[in-house]
Write a protein that holds these residues in place. Sequence first.
Motif, PDB file in Angstrom:
ATOM      1  N   GLU A   1       0.863  -1.180   0.000  1.00 17.32           N
ATOM      2  CA  GLU A   1       0.000   0.000   0.000  1.00 17.32           C
ATOM      3  C   GLU A   1       0.896   1.226   0.000  1.00 17.32           C
ATOM      4  O   GLU A   1       1.706   1.411   0.914  1.00 17.32           O
ATOM      5  N   ASP A   2       0.749   2.053  -1.034  1.00 20.44           N
ATOM      6  CA  ASP A   2       1.629   3.208  -1.174  1.00 20.44           C
ATOM      7  C   ASP A   2       0.857   4.435  -1.649  1.00 20.44           C
ATOM      8  O   ASP A   2       1.203   5.070  -2.637  1.00 20.44           O
ATOM      9  N   ASN A   3      -0.156   4.790  -0.905  1.00 22.84           N
ATOM     10  CA  ASN A   3      -1.002   5.930  -1.271  1.00 22.84           C
ATOM     11  C   ASN A   3      -0.421   7.273  -0.858  1.00 22.84           C
ATOM     12  O   ASN A   3      -0.946   8.321  -1.216  1.00 22.84           O
ATOM     13  N   ASP A   4       0.652   7.258  -0.067  1.00 17.68           N
ATOM     14  CA  ASP A   4       1.282   8.488   0.405  1.00 17.68           C
ATOM     15  C   ASP A   4       2.761   8.434   0.029  1.00 17.68           C
ATOM     16  O   ASP A   4       3.423   7.426   0.248  1.00 17.68           O
ATOM     17  N   ALA A   5       3.280   9.529  -0.526  1.00 13.87           N
ATOM     18  CA  ALA A   5       4.671   9.554  -0.980  1.00 13.87           C
ATOM     19  C   ALA A   5       5.667   9.389   0.167  1.00 13.87           C
ATOM     20  O   ALA A   5       6.818   9.022  -0.053  1.00 13.87           O
ATOM     21  N   ARG A   6       5.216   9.618   1.400  1.00 15.14           N
ATOM     22  CA  ARG A   6       6.142   9.602   2.529  1.00 15.14           C
ATOM     23  C   ARG A   6       6.363   8.219   3.124  1.00 15.14           C
ATOM     24  O   ARG A   6       7.371   7.987   3.793  1.00 15.14           O
ATOM     25  N   PHE A   7       5.426   7.300   2.936  1.00 13.89           N
ATOM     26  CA  PHE A   7       5.584   5.973   3.541  1.00 13.89           C
ATOM     27  C   PHE A   7       4.954   4.916   2.665  1.00 13.89           C
ATOM     28  O   PHE A   7       4.187   5.196   1.737  1.00 13.89           O
ATOM     29  N   ILE A   8       5.280   3.670   2.999  1.00 13.66           N
ATOM     30  CA  ILE A   8       4.764   2.533   2.252  1.00 13.66           C
ATOM     31  C   ILE A   8       4.553   1.367   3.215  1.00 13.66           C
ATOM     32  O   ILE A   8       5.345   1.172   4.144  1.00 13.66           O
ATOM     33  N   ASP A   9       3.466   0.628   3.045  1.00 11.40           N
ATOM     34  CA  ASP A   9       3.190  -0.572   3.841  1.00 11.40           C
ATOM     35  C   ASP A   9       3.500  -1.798   3.000  1.00 11.40           C
ATOM     36  O   ASP A   9       2.940  -1.974   1.910  1.00 11.40           O
ATOM     37  N   ILE A  10       4.387  -2.650   3.500  1.00 12.43           N
ATOM     38  CA  ILE A  10       4.786  -3.864   2.804  1.00 12.43           C
ATOM     39  C   ILE A  10       4.515  -5.046   3.704  1.00 12.43           C
ATOM     40  O   ILE A  10       5.082  -5.159   4.798  1.00 12.43           O
ATOM     41  N   ASN A  11       3.603  -5.902   3.261  1.00 13.67           N
ATOM     42  CA  ASN A  11       3.201  -7.073   4.058  1.00 13.67           C
ATOM     43  C   ASN A  11       2.825  -6.689   5.485  1.00 13.67           C
ATOM     44  O   ASN A  11       3.186  -7.356   6.457  1.00 13.67           O
ATOM     45  N   GLY A  12       2.113  -5.578   5.599  1.00 12.04           N
ATOM     46  CA  GLY A  12       1.598  -5.157   6.897  1.00 12.04           C
ATOM     47  C   GLY A  12       2.570  -4.375   7.765  1.00 12.04           C
ATOM     48  O   GLY A  12       2.219  -3.979   8.877  1.00 12.04           O
ATOM     49  N   ILE A  13       3.792  -4.127   7.290  1.00 10.07           N
ATOM     50  CA  ILE A  13       4.787  -3.367   8.052  1.00 10.07           C
ATOM     51  C   ILE A  13       5.007  -2.019   7.365  1.00 10.07           C
ATOM     52  O   ILE A  13       5.180  -1.962   6.150  1.00 10.07           O
ATOM     53  N   ARG A  14       5.011  -0.954   8.144  1.00  8.13           N
ATOM     54  CA  ARG A  14       5.166   0.382   7.576  1.00  8.13           C
ATOM     55  C   ARG A  14       6.630   0.814   7.571  1.00  8.13           C
ATOM     56  O   ARG A  14       7.347   0.711   8.560  1.00  8.13           O
ATOM     57  N   TYR A  15       7.052   1.340   6.424  1.00 13.90           N
ATOM     58  CA  TYR A  15       8.393   1.899   6.253  1.00 13.90           C
ATOM     59  C   TYR A  15       8.263   3.322   5.724  1.00 13.90           C
ATOM     60  O   TYR A  15       7.298   3.653   5.039  1.00 13.90           O
ATOM     61  N   LEU A  16       9.255   4.154   6.015  1.00 13.57           N
ATOM     62  CA  LEU A  16       9.337   5.443   5.362  1.00 13.57           C
ATOM     63  C   LEU A  16       9.999   5.254   4.005  1.00 13.57           C
ATOM     64  O   LEU A  16      10.916   4.450   3.860  1.00 13.57           O
ATOM     65  N   THR A  17       9.559   6.003   3.022  1.00  6.06           N
ATOM     66  CA  THR A  17      10.165   5.890   1.691  1.00  6.06           C
ATOM     67  C   THR A  17      11.492   6.628   1.604  1.00  6.06           C
ATOM     68  O   THR A  17      12.220   6.481   0.622  1.00  6.06           O
ATOM     69  N   SER A  18      11.826   7.419   2.616  1.00  6.41           N
ATOM     70  CA  SER A  18      13.096   8.139   2.636  1.00  6.41           C
ATOM     71  C   SER A  18      13.668   8.102   4.050  1.00  6.41           C
ATOM     72  O   SER A  18      12.968   7.755   5.009  1.00  6.41           O
ATOM     73  N   ILE A  19      14.921   8.460   4.165  1.00  3.68           N
ATOM     74  CA  ILE A  19      15.561   8.601   5.475  1.00  3.68           C
ATOM     75  C   ILE A  19      16.091  10.013   5.578  1.00  3.68           C
ATOM     76  O   ILE A  19      16.687  10.542   4.629  1.00  3.68           O
ATOM     77  N   SER A  20      15.860  10.676   6.712  1.00  4.09           N
ATOM     78  CA  SER A  20      16.253  12.072   6.880  1.00  4.09           C
ATOM     79  C   SER A  20      17.452  12.216   7.806  1.00  4.09           C
ATOM     80  O   SER A  20      17.632  11.437   8.758  1.00  4.09           O
ATOM     81  N   LEU A  21      18.275  13.215   7.523  1.00  4.26           N
ATOM     82  CA  LEU A  21      19.415  13.593   8.351  1.00  4.26           C
ATOM     83  C   LEU A  21      19.577  15.102   8.233  1.00  4.26           C
ATOM     84  O   LEU A  21      18.839  15.751   7.503  1.00  4.26           O
ATOM     85  N   PHE A  22      20.529  15.680   8.967  1.00  5.15           N
ATOM     86  CA  PHE A  22      20.634  17.131   9.031  1.00  5.15           C
ATOM     87  C   PHE A  22      21.936  17.631   8.412  1.00  5.15           C
ATOM     88  O   PHE A  22      23.024  17.152   8.733  1.00  5.15           O
ATOM     89  N   TYR A  23      21.824  18.616   7.520  1.00  2.25           N
ATOM     90  CA  TYR A  23      22.942  19.385   7.003  1.00  2.25           C
ATOM     91  C   TYR A  23      22.909  20.765   7.656  1.00  2.25           C
ATOM     92  O   TYR A  23      21.857  21.207   8.140  1.00  2.25           O
ATOM     93  N   LEU A  24      24.042  21.448   7.626  1.00  5.91           N
ATOM     94  CA  LEU A  24      24.127  22.787   8.218  1.00  5.91           C
ATOM     95  C   LEU A  24      24.330  23.825   7.124  1.00  5.91           C
ATOM     96  O   LEU A  24      25.167  23.655   6.238  1.00  5.91           O
ATOM     97  N   ALA A  25      23.548  24.907   7.189  1.00  4.64           N
ATOM     98  CA  ALA A  25      23.685  26.005   6.235  1.00  4.64           C
ATOM     99  C   ALA A  25      24.042  27.279   7.001  1.00  4.64           C
ATOM    100  O   ALA A  25      23.466  27.560   8.053  1.00  4.64           O
ATOM    101  N   ARG A  26      24.994  28.060   6.460  1.00  4.10           N
ATOM    102  CA  ARG A  26      25.480  29.274   7.118  1.00  4.10           C
ATOM    103  C   ARG A  26      25.279  30.490   6.205  1.00  4.10           C
ATOM    104  O   ARG A  26      25.441  30.384   4.996  1.00  4.10           O
ATOM    105  N   SER A  27      24.956  31.628   6.812  1.00  4.40           N
ATOM    106  CA  SER A  27      24.740  32.835   6.022  1.00  4.40           C
ATOM    107  C   SER A  27      25.073  34.071   6.836  1.00  4.40           C
ATOM    108  O   SER A  27      24.821  34.119   8.045  1.00  4.40           O
ATOM    109  N   GLU A  28      25.618  35.082   6.169  1.00  2.08           N
ATOM    110  CA  GLU A  28      25.861  36.363   6.821  1.00  2.08           C
ATOM    111  C   GLU A  28      24.698  37.320   6.618  1.00  2.08           C
ATOM    112  O   GLU A  28      24.481  38.220   7.429  1.00  2.08           O
TER     113      GLU A  28
END
Length: 350
Positions: free
Chosen positions: A84-111
Amino acid sequence: MIKRYESNPIIKPEDISIENDELEIFGVFNPAATKFKDEILLLLRVALKAKSEKDWIKIPVADKNDSFNIKILKWKKHKLLKVEDNDARFIDINGIRYLTSISLFYLARSEDGIHFKISRTPVFTPSADYEIYGVEDPRIINIGEKYYITYTAVSENGFCTGLASTEDFRKFERLGIIFPPENKDVVFFPERINGKYFSLHRPTVSFIGKPSIWIAQSDDLIHWGEHRLFLTPTNNKWERTKIGAGPQPLLTDKGWLIFYHSCGDNQIYSMNLILTEKNNPQKIIGKSTKPILTPRYKYEKVGVVPNVVFCNGWIANDYEKILIYYGAADKYVALAETSLDFLFSSLKTL
C-alpha cells in the motif's frame, strides 16, 4: 505584512551534495534556525531515497551495526507482495510500515540570512536504534552557552522526540529521548520562567480527540512533567484536523509569541500565531483570527506533499524584521519576512 523572498525557494534539493550513488535527494525542508556569532545558521532536514529500479521496491534505513551507514532494503515486486503506497512519505509492505526516505541534518550558514553556504556532508545523522528510519524536523533553542536541538526520531517502533546539544555546531551530544512514542513537534521556551523550563509538545491521538498542543515543565530539560492541554484545533477550515508547535517562542514586552502549524481541510498546512502571558506561558491571551502564512505559490503547492508551509525556525532582528524560514511542500526551503507590529496586529485578544 508577510513578504516572501522574491527568489524563493532559497534552498532546493539540487543544492545538497551526496556521495552515495544509490541514493538521491527527496527533499530539503523544515529547517531550524538560530543566530550563532555573526551568522544565521539553518539546520536542514534532508530526505534521501533510494534510486528507483524496475520491478523492485527499495527503502533506505540506517544500519544499526555502524555509527552511520545507510543500507537499502529491497523487495522484488510480485502478486503475493502486499503493498500500500497511497502516500509519498511511507509505504506498507506485508503489513509493516516503512518510510520511503531517510532524513538527516545538514548545516547552512549565512551572513545576510538569504544566501547560504551548505555543508558538503551531514552534521547530524541517525545513530541509535530509535533513529534507524531517520531524524526529522529539528528546532534549535539557545539557552545560555548551549544550543539545544529537539528533533523527531523515527524507527519501526514509532516516532518520539530526541534531544541533543552543541556549543559550536560541529560536535553534538545526544541527551536521549525526552518524549516517548508517539510524540513530536517539541520546542522549549528559551529561559526559565518562575524557576521552571517549559516545553510545548504534540502527542498523537487516534481513538478520541484530535492531535493538540500540550505544555509541560522541567527542572533540567530532560525530565518533563505537569503536562497540561495547551491548545486544541479550532473547528475551522484551516486547522480542524491537527495542530503542532513551530519554532522557539519569542519573548516580547507583551508576552510570548508562539508560531504554530495547523492542518485543515484537504490536508492544507498553514502557520498561525498565539500570545501568552510573559510570566505564565500556560495562559493564552491572544490568537490570530486567520492563518499568517498559507500555501500560495507553486513551490508551496507542488512537491513531495502538496499544499504545505511548515516553520521550525525564525529569527528576530531587534524585532523590526522577523525572518521566517519554512519548508515548502516538503521539498524546498523558503523565506518570508514580517514585522512584530504586523504579528501583533493579527492577534485577537482573548
